[in-house]
Design a protein around this motif. Sequence first.
Motif, short mmCIF file in Angstrom:
data_model
loop_
_atom_site.label_atom_id
_atom_site.label_comp_id
_atom_site.label_asym_id
_atom_site.label_seq_id
_atom_site.Cartn_x
_atom_site.Cartn_y
_atom_site.Cartn_z
N ASN A 146 33.32 25.86 43.12
CA ASN A 146 33.35 26.30 41.61
C ASN A 146 32.03 26.63 41.24
O ASN A 146 31.02 26.17 41.39
CB ASN A 146 34.07 25.26 40.79
CG ASN A 146 35.59 25.03 41.23
OD1 ASN A 146 36.15 25.82 41.64
ND2 ASN A 146 35.94 23.57 40.83
N VAL A 200 29.81 34.64 41.11
CA VAL A 200 31.23 35.12 40.21
C VAL A 200 30.60 36.03 38.95
O VAL A 200 31.27 37.01 38.74
CB VAL A 200 31.61 33.67 39.54
CG1 VAL A 200 32.70 34.07 38.61
CG2 VAL A 200 32.20 33.12 40.81
N GLU A 235 41.99 31.41 31.28
CA GLU A 235 41.89 32.24 32.46
C GLU A 235 41.73 33.80 31.79
O GLU A 235 42.30 34.23 31.02
CB GLU A 235 43.38 32.32 33.05
CG GLU A 235 43.73 30.96 33.71
CD GLU A 235 44.80 31.03 34.89
OE1 GLU A 235 45.50 32.02 34.52
OE2 GLU A 235 44.95 30.03 35.25
N THR A 237 40.49 37.83 33.27
CA THR A 237 40.06 38.55 34.09
C THR A 237 38.83 39.13 34.00
O THR A 237 38.32 39.78 33.37
CB THR A 237 41.12 39.74 34.25
OG1 THR A 237 42.49 39.11 34.33
CG2 THR A 237 41.06 40.55 35.63
N ARG A 281 38.59 39.88 39.59
CA ARG A 281 39.27 38.46 39.86
C ARG A 281 39.66 37.78 38.74
O ARG A 281 38.85 38.02 37.54
CB ARG A 281 37.99 37.67 40.68
CG ARG A 281 36.79 37.52 39.96
CD ARG A 281 35.73 36.79 40.61
NE ARG A 281 35.06 37.59 41.78
CZ ARG A 281 34.26 37.04 42.37
NH1 ARG A 281 34.11 35.81 42.75
NH2 ARG A 281 33.64 38.06 43.37
N LEU A 293 39.73 34.28 36.77
CA LEU A 293 38.80 33.13 36.63
C LEU A 293 39.54 32.04 35.76
O LEU A 293 39.76 32.41 34.67
CB LEU A 293 37.32 33.31 36.30
CG LEU A 293 36.46 34.04 36.95
CD1 LEU A 293 35.14 34.40 36.63
CD2 LEU A 293 36.56 33.69 38.48
N GLN A 318 36.21 28.67 38.15
CA GLN A 318 37.14 28.64 39.25
C GLN A 318 37.82 30.03 39.49
O GLN A 318 38.57 30.32 38.64
CB GLN A 318 38.16 27.38 39.19
CG GLN A 318 38.75 27.13 40.50
CD GLN A 318 39.80 26.07 40.38
OE1 GLN A 318 40.00 25.44 39.29
NE2 GLN A 318 40.46 25.80 41.44
N ASP A 319 37.69 30.31 40.61
CA ASP A 319 38.01 31.55 41.25
C ASP A 319 39.60 31.30 41.53
O ASP A 319 39.71 30.59 42.48
CB ASP A 319 37.62 32.36 42.05
CG ASP A 319 37.91 33.80 42.52
OD1 ASP A 319 39.00 34.21 41.96
OD2 ASP A 319 37.49 34.61 43.25
N THR A 349 41.97 33.87 41.78
CA THR A 349 42.49 34.85 42.17
C THR A 349 43.65 34.62 43.46
O THR A 349 44.77 35.14 43.38
CB THR A 349 41.82 35.83 42.51
OG1 THR A 349 40.74 36.04 41.37
CG2 THR A 349 42.23 37.33 42.77
#
Length: 603
Positions: free
Chosen positions: A261, A282, A321, A323, A330, A332, A354-355, A357
Amino acid sequence: MNSFRVRLTLILIAMIGLAVLAAGIFMGKTYRDNHLEALQDNMIREMRLILDDMDLKQGNPDDLYAYYTNAAKHLKVITDSRVTFIRADGLVLGDSDHDPKTMDNHSTRKEVVEAKKDGVGHTTRYSDTIKENLLYVAMLDHPEDPNSDIIRLSLSLKKADESVQRIWTALLAGLLILFVLAALISYRVARGLTRPLEQITRVSKRIKNLDYKARVDVKSNDEIGELGMAINAMADSLQVQMTRIHQNERQLGTVLDNMINGVVMIDASGTIVLLNRMAEEVLGFSALDLVGHHYASAKQQYELSQIIQEALDCREHLRDEVTFYFPEERLLDLNLVPIFEDNDEFGGVLLVLQDVTAIRRLERMRSEFVANVSHELKTPVTAVKGFAETLLGGAVDDPETARSFLQIIYDESDRLNRLIGDILELSKIESRRVPLQFSPVELSSFVNKTIELMSAEAVRKQIRVSATVEEGLYVEADEDRLRQIVMNLLANGIAYTTDGGSVSIVVEPVHDPNLSLDEHGQENYEHIRIHITDTGMGIPKKDLPRIFERFYRVDKARSRSSGGTGLGLSIVKHLVELHKGTITVESRVGVGSTFTIELPVLQ
């Protein structure tokens, strides 16, 4: 420290110089006083001898001038002093160096006054007659009678002053030599005092510059030695503490850099103070570009800046969350946790990225898989149920219709059985519950045997299947699973190739120019490549990225008519990956497709 040494040396020289100068002045004065006192005593003895040997006459002064003057001159030769005879009333009766008639009355002279009082008087003063400093000593003829005549001797102090001058010269020379010696001694003393201090200063500066291995070489047990030992003890403690701090920093840095992360720490003013490696990936910015700058300088999308500012304002845990479209699209999951210091003072927020996707994609694929499985299962079940109801409704009495319906029920049941088998097979493969039994596989015989198994279907459709395999090619693989891979691809090629077409399989080694030749002079290889090519309908370019997905079909009607379950290529891809290999596809609509598998020779 050198200036301190110079100052200390000068202070010591000055102190010694002042002491020597004071001693010299005292010695010079003492010598002069003692010298004058000795002269006085000697002159007193000489006057006593003169008075004892000579009778002082009384009478008319005119008659006495010649007598006393001659006597004075005679005595001067003997005593080497100026001799003066003075009457009780101060009249000068004779003098060895001057005409007494022209001389003043001496009754008020200091030595005469003291002589009348004490019997002997003396003084030192400048003589206007002789133009020199003289020592005068006067004595009464009869010490018990203050009104008796007086004899006086005077001696030039020039010789005494010359003696004192010689003493002063010797004292100055000695003082100069003593100054030189004092300077040398003072320098050595100052150097002995300052050298340990210089070393302590150098060590302190090295410690200040984070060199915690620096130590003072302690050679004495005095106060400076104790100071050196205290510095060493402090350096030991600092070295232990800094080693522990650096170890903790390395551990923390390792943890942060290897976290899956992204972590971003932002202080209360909005300045980014920490950024780990995953956060760099990221956000698409390096730590050097962001650390020490305001979070708004990242020029990220508005939603991220907005939620960070909201967390700084409300100082509560926030989650959302978002995008992201840079550096790539992705999804996130953002967690912002407030940070409070020991004194409950707000210190900023910790942003955890935290990805998700892949997680959301898997969730979507799972949902699609469930929907597809439900749909795929429902189709044969509905067919079986419908035809069974028709038979129960009376069609069973018509033998031809009943036989046709029962054949359909059988085919759909067989399709349902294959579908369930493929689903279970794919489930085991994906969960890696399929143990692979690796062994050397000779590819020439392996390919020929596999083609033989597929020959019946190829003959039925008049499709020519050919193989090109070098002799002596081996690969370490699970033979059953490798055959399942090749048979699935051959079956697809045969199924999607029109009658009279062809399917070919080519196996070749992948040579590495950096590897040496083997013992037979052949080039060594670490991988083998399998090409399976058909002359079928081909796959549209837009469908190529998705053909390995579960239940994905390019031509759904033809897939169902061919009896495919839509899971074959997905099973193939997973089995290839279990062999640590890769599979790719090239295709042109109307021309055909080529599937290429590359496997390592050794597992």
